[in-house]
Design a protein around this motif. Structure first.
Motif, PDB file in Angstrom:
ATOM      1  N   ARG A 425      -5.558  12.611   5.122  1.00 46.61           N
ATOM      2  CA  ARG A 425      -5.980  11.297   5.589  1.00 46.61           C
ATOM      3  C   ARG A 425      -6.331  11.327   7.073  1.00 46.61           C
ATOM      4  O   ARG A 425      -7.315  10.776   7.512  1.00 46.61           O
ATOM      5  CB  ARG A 425      -4.878  10.249   5.359  1.00 46.61           C
ATOM      6  CG  ARG A 425      -4.164  10.344   4.013  1.00 46.61           C
ATOM      7  CD  ARG A 425      -5.097  10.497   2.863  1.00 46.61           C
ATOM      8  NE  ARG A 425      -6.038   9.397   2.719  1.00 46.61           N
ATOM      9  CZ  ARG A 425      -7.061   9.408   1.891  1.00 46.61           C
ATOM     10  NH1 ARG A 425      -7.296  10.468   1.157  1.00 46.61           N
ATOM     11  NH2 ARG A 425      -7.861   8.380   1.822  1.00 46.61           N
ATOM     12  N   GLU A 453       2.392   1.100   7.374  1.00 48.15           N
ATOM     13  CA  GLU A 453       2.857   1.870   6.225  1.00 48.15           C
ATOM     14  C   GLU A 453       3.941   2.841   6.669  1.00 48.15           C
ATOM     15  O   GLU A 453       3.802   3.527   7.682  1.00 48.15           O
ATOM     16  CB  GLU A 453       1.690   2.625   5.590  1.00 48.15           C
ATOM     17  CG  GLU A 453       2.091   3.417   4.355  1.00 48.15           C
ATOM     18  CD  GLU A 453       0.907   4.179   3.754  1.00 48.15           C
ATOM     19  OE1 GLU A 453       1.089   4.832   2.721  1.00 48.15           O
ATOM     20  OE2 GLU A 453      -0.185   4.107   4.347  1.00 48.15           O
ATOM     21  N   LEU A 455       5.939   6.220   6.223  1.00 49.31           N
ATOM     22  CA  LEU A 455       5.707   7.537   5.644  1.00 49.31           C
ATOM     23  C   LEU A 455       6.911   8.438   5.876  1.00 49.31           C
ATOM     24  O   LEU A 455       7.458   8.486   6.986  1.00 49.31           O
ATOM     25  CB  LEU A 455       4.486   8.216   6.276  1.00 49.31           C
ATOM     26  CG  LEU A 455       3.153   7.473   6.277  1.00 49.31           C
ATOM     27  CD1 LEU A 455       2.104   8.301   6.991  1.00 49.31           C
ATOM     28  CD2 LEU A 455       2.727   7.165   4.859  1.00 49.31           C
ATOM     29  N   GLY A 485      -2.356  12.515   1.335  1.00 50.69           N
ATOM     30  CA  GLY A 485      -2.228  11.515   0.280  1.00 50.69           C
ATOM     31  C   GLY A 485      -3.426  11.528  -0.634  1.00 50.69           C
ATOM     32  O   GLY A 485      -4.506  11.997  -0.284  1.00 50.69           O
ATOM     33  N   HIS A 486      -3.231  11.025  -1.862  1.00 51.84           N
ATOM     34  CA  HIS A 486      -4.303  10.871  -2.846  1.00 51.84           C
ATOM     35  C   HIS A 486      -4.560   9.391  -3.078  1.00 51.84           C
ATOM     36  O   HIS A 486      -3.652   8.567  -2.965  1.00 51.84           O
ATOM     37  CB  HIS A 486      -3.907  11.506  -4.181  1.00 51.84           C
ATOM     38  CG  HIS A 486      -4.272  12.953  -4.295  1.00 51.84           C
ATOM     39  ND1 HIS A 486      -5.520  13.436  -3.985  1.00 51.84           N
ATOM     40  CD2 HIS A 486      -3.541  14.029  -4.682  1.00 51.84           C
ATOM     41  CE1 HIS A 486      -5.545  14.748  -4.193  1.00 51.84           C
ATOM     42  NE2 HIS A 486      -4.358  15.126  -4.607  1.00 51.84           N
ATOM     43  N   ALA A 491      -1.107   4.739  -3.257  1.00 53.10           N
ATOM     44  CA  ALA A 491      -0.765   6.131  -3.528  1.00 53.10           C
ATOM     45  C   ALA A 491       0.276   6.625  -2.530  1.00 53.10           C
ATOM     46  O   ALA A 491       0.397   6.124  -1.424  1.00 53.10           O
ATOM     47  CB  ALA A 491      -2.019   7.000  -3.455  1.00 53.10           C
ATOM     48  N   ALA A 492       1.039   7.635  -2.969  1.00 59.39           N
ATOM     49  CA  ALA A 492       2.063   8.226  -2.112  1.00 59.39           C
ATOM     50  C   ALA A 492       1.407   8.994  -0.967  1.00 59.39           C
ATOM     51  O   ALA A 492       0.374   9.643  -1.141  1.00 59.39           O
ATOM     52  CB  ALA A 492       2.938   9.162  -2.942  1.00 59.39           C
ATOM     53  N   ARG A 493       2.026   8.892   0.213  1.00 62.63           N
ATOM     54  CA  ARG A 493       1.562   9.632   1.378  1.00 62.63           C
ATOM     55  C   ARG A 493       2.760  10.196   2.105  1.00 62.63           C
ATOM     56  O   ARG A 493       3.839   9.584   2.122  1.00 62.63           O
ATOM     57  CB  ARG A 493       0.744   8.744   2.313  1.00 62.63           C
ATOM     58  CG  ARG A 493      -0.619   8.362   1.763  1.00 62.63           C
ATOM     59  CD  ARG A 493      -1.458   7.632   2.814  1.00 62.63           C
ATOM     60  NE  ARG A 493      -2.787   7.381   2.313  1.00 62.63           N
ATOM     61  CZ  ARG A 493      -3.135   6.323   1.591  1.00 62.63           C
ATOM     62  NH1 ARG A 493      -2.227   5.421   1.300  1.00 62.63           N
ATOM     63  NH2 ARG A 493      -4.374   6.160   1.170  1.00 62.63           N
ATOM     64  N   LEU A 552       3.594  16.035  -2.414  1.00 58.72           N
ATOM     65  CA  LEU A 552       3.745  14.586  -2.531  1.00 58.72           C
ATOM     66  C   LEU A 552       4.877  14.183  -3.468  1.00 58.72           C
ATOM     67  O   LEU A 552       5.161  12.997  -3.615  1.00 58.72           O
ATOM     68  CB  LEU A 552       2.437  13.969  -3.025  1.00 58.72           C
ATOM     69  CG  LEU A 552       1.255  14.072  -2.063  1.00 58.72           C
ATOM     70  CD1 LEU A 552      -0.028  13.628  -2.738  1.00 58.72           C
ATOM     71  CD2 LEU A 552       1.505  13.257  -0.807  1.00 58.72           C
TER      72      LEU A 552
END
Length: 565
Positions: A425, A453, A455, A485-486, A491-493, A552
């Motif tokens: 990202r 967010e 993380l 991340g995806h 989505a998880a990051r 992830l």
């Protein structure tokens, strides 16, 4: 037949494929090596080559006997210290005279065994092989687990080593073919192909711009990531062009193609002495920029690569009209206000940089005369003599399409790792403070907040069982956080702490292969390795490619940790 170590392999190695390799009229053939006081016989049919100790790249999460990865004929090969693998403390000194690496084929994979010396080749027969003593009778073979031995050759005397069993004990008795992931056509495993697309959207809106930020003379500049082909080490010298302006440094050679080189110090008047004197000093980088389809790439010489910054377009202001009329500001597309306006980053125009590179055509590169030809030849010769290598990835010919997948490459404990651009990202400076997270796995140092967010922050050195980094010092300023991340906003990051950012690399698919399987944790986290040719260097540059899906998954990561050593 015996070959003394002094008459052994050359600098490149000895390939053992001549007559006599297989058992013939003389019976069984063995390669005899020295490991301390031991004389060990390795079945010759399993030996593919004997080479001098190559340059090694440390691979994490491996057994204590693993010295690292070596490059052999385009393949990444794990190298074991045979002394440590046999349970002897200390191992063989790396610089010992006569030290060799014996390459053996095991489960379809080449494995290197580092030994003190190559003693020679012996031919024997089955009736000349005595059983190994199972009790300590004072013999040298009693120093090794008898299960690892297959008999004693009377001609030696030398003890036959079961290389397959020894390697299985080090790496785990698994089917290497089943352990290797299937490589998707033309792409990294488990990740979408990124091509030359920009970094994915930060959220559902997908409106943020991704910029590669680099430093020049203490100031920050940026180029949109989708205009950056790759980042290369600066060559030691370039071929200067006749009648070129000061900021047009010359041309460098990358895979037999000429790359025009623009110096930002001289272009913006940041170094009154000009770039020519020390432009190519150690540590500088060349950011390869492509204005668009059909445009040839241009190299931009920078001091260092700092980060990949994601920023809302509204925070990129146009150049003030009063300044825009000045010639030196024509090369800027805008000024980004980062960190709530505390940092100003000048965003460069890829189109303008391309026109600078095209300026070499006025009597220089495009000149077919003797002077232009000599300059091109000089640039290629400079690249060939550059010990650091100027061939980390090919530059596709104009109109031929893109030559490979792009990876964000970073360093950890002196080793380079890569992640596909499609899952990165952004890359940030390491935060001054991190909020601790109770009951988190040891490799999670805490959490950080990025634009609202939260993380988790992973210390990759802890995750990979690497030595801890110094908290202070010159290296601490280079530390970065790679945000991976995806998908969209839900989505998880995670943030990955790394020592420094090497930059962006375009890696051809044929240069990516499976990483040797040395442990279950390594197979999960590092499944592929890129082998890149470096001019003037024995061997190749190796980049370990990490598996984003595993990074992830916090629960799976916690289960992967193995005791170091």
């Amino acid at each position: 037949m015996t070959i003394p170590p002094e008459a052994g392999p050359s600098d490149v190695g000895v390939l053992l494929d001549e007559p006599g390799h297989e058992a013939g009229e003389a019976g069984l053939a063995f390669l005899v090596v020295a490991v301390g006081d031991l004389r060990l016989a390795l079945p010759l049919p399993a030996v593919s080559a004997v080479i001098r100790p190559p340059a090694l790249l440390r691979i994490p999460l491996g057994p204590s006997s693993l010295d690292g990865l070596a490059q052999w004929q385009g393949e990444a090969v794990p190298v074991l210290d045979l002394s440590r693998a046999l349970g002897h403390a200390g191992g063989t000194p790396a610089g010992a005279r006569g030290r060799r690496v014996v390459l053996v084929l095991h489960r379809g994979q080449q494995v290197g065994l580092a030994v003190d010396a190559m003693v020679g080749i012996l031919h024997s027969s089955a009736d000349h092989i005595d059983p190994v003593a199972t009790e300590d009778d004072g013999s040298r073979s009693a120093m090794v687990d008898p299960v690892m031995l297959d008999g004693v050759l009377r001609e030696g005397p030398a003890t036959i080593l079961k290389t397959g069993l020894l390697i299985d004990r080090q790496f785990g008795d698994v089917d290497a073919a089943a352990a290797r992931p299937v490589k998707a056509a033309g792409g990294a495993i488990g990740t979408p192909r990124s091509g030359l697309a920009p970094l994915g959207p930060a959220g559902a809106g997908g409106t943020d711009a991704a910029l590669l930020v680099f430093g020049v003379a203490g100031q920050e500049f940026a180029i949109p990531v989708d205009r950056v082909r790759e980042v290369l080490p600066a060559p030691r010298e370039v071929a200067r062009m006749a009648r070129a302006r000061a900021h047009l440094l010359g041309v460098m050679s990358v895979r037999d193609q000429l790359l025009p080189l623009v110096g930002l110090r001289a272009l913006f008047g940041l170094d009154r002495a000009g770039d020519a004197a020390d432009a190519l000093s150690a540590g500088r980088r060349v950011v390869v920029v492509q204005a668009g389809t059909g445009h040839a790439p241009v190299g931009v010489l920078v001091d260092e690569v700092l980060e990949i910054l994601r920023i809302a377009p509204g925070l990129i202001d146009p150049v003030p009209p009063l300044l825009a009329r000045e010639p030196e500001f024509e090369d800027l597309d805008g000024i980004a206000r980062a960190d709530a306006g505390r940092r100003l980053v000048s965003v460069l125009s890829a189109d303008r940089l391309f026109r600078h590179g095209a300026a070499f055509g006025d009597g220089a590169v495009a000149d077919r005369g003797a002077e232009g030809q000599a300059a091109g030849q000089a640039a290629r010769q400079a690249a060939e003599e550059d010990g650091k290598g100027m061939k980390p990835a090919p530059i596709a010919e104009e109109g031929a399409g893109h030559a490979g997948e792009r990876f964000v490459v970073f360093r950890l404990a002196g080793v380079e790792y890569g992640l596909p651009v499609s899952v990165v990202r952004e890359v940030l400076r390491r935060p001054d403070a991190v909020t601790p997270l109770p009951n988190a796995p040891d490799f999670v140092t805490g959490v950080l907040t990025l634009r609202g967010e939260v993380l988790p922050l992973i210390d990759q050195r802890r995750l990979l069982n690497l030595p801890a980094a110094d908290a202070v010092g010159a290296g601490a300023a280079q530390c970065r956080v790679v945000v991976v991340g995806h998908g969209g906003a839900e989505a998880a990051r995670v943030g990955l702490m790394v020592d420094s950012l090497s930059g962006l690399f375009t890696i051809p698919p044929e240069r990516i292969g499976p990483a040797p399987a040395v442990s279950a944790a390594q197979r999960r986290l590092i499944r592929q390795v890129a082998t890149l040719e470096d001019a003037g260097v024995a061997g190749s540059r190796l980049i370990l490619l990490m598996e984003p899906e595993s990074l992830l998954d916090m629960d799976r990561l916690a289960g992967l940790l193995v005791p170091s050593g």
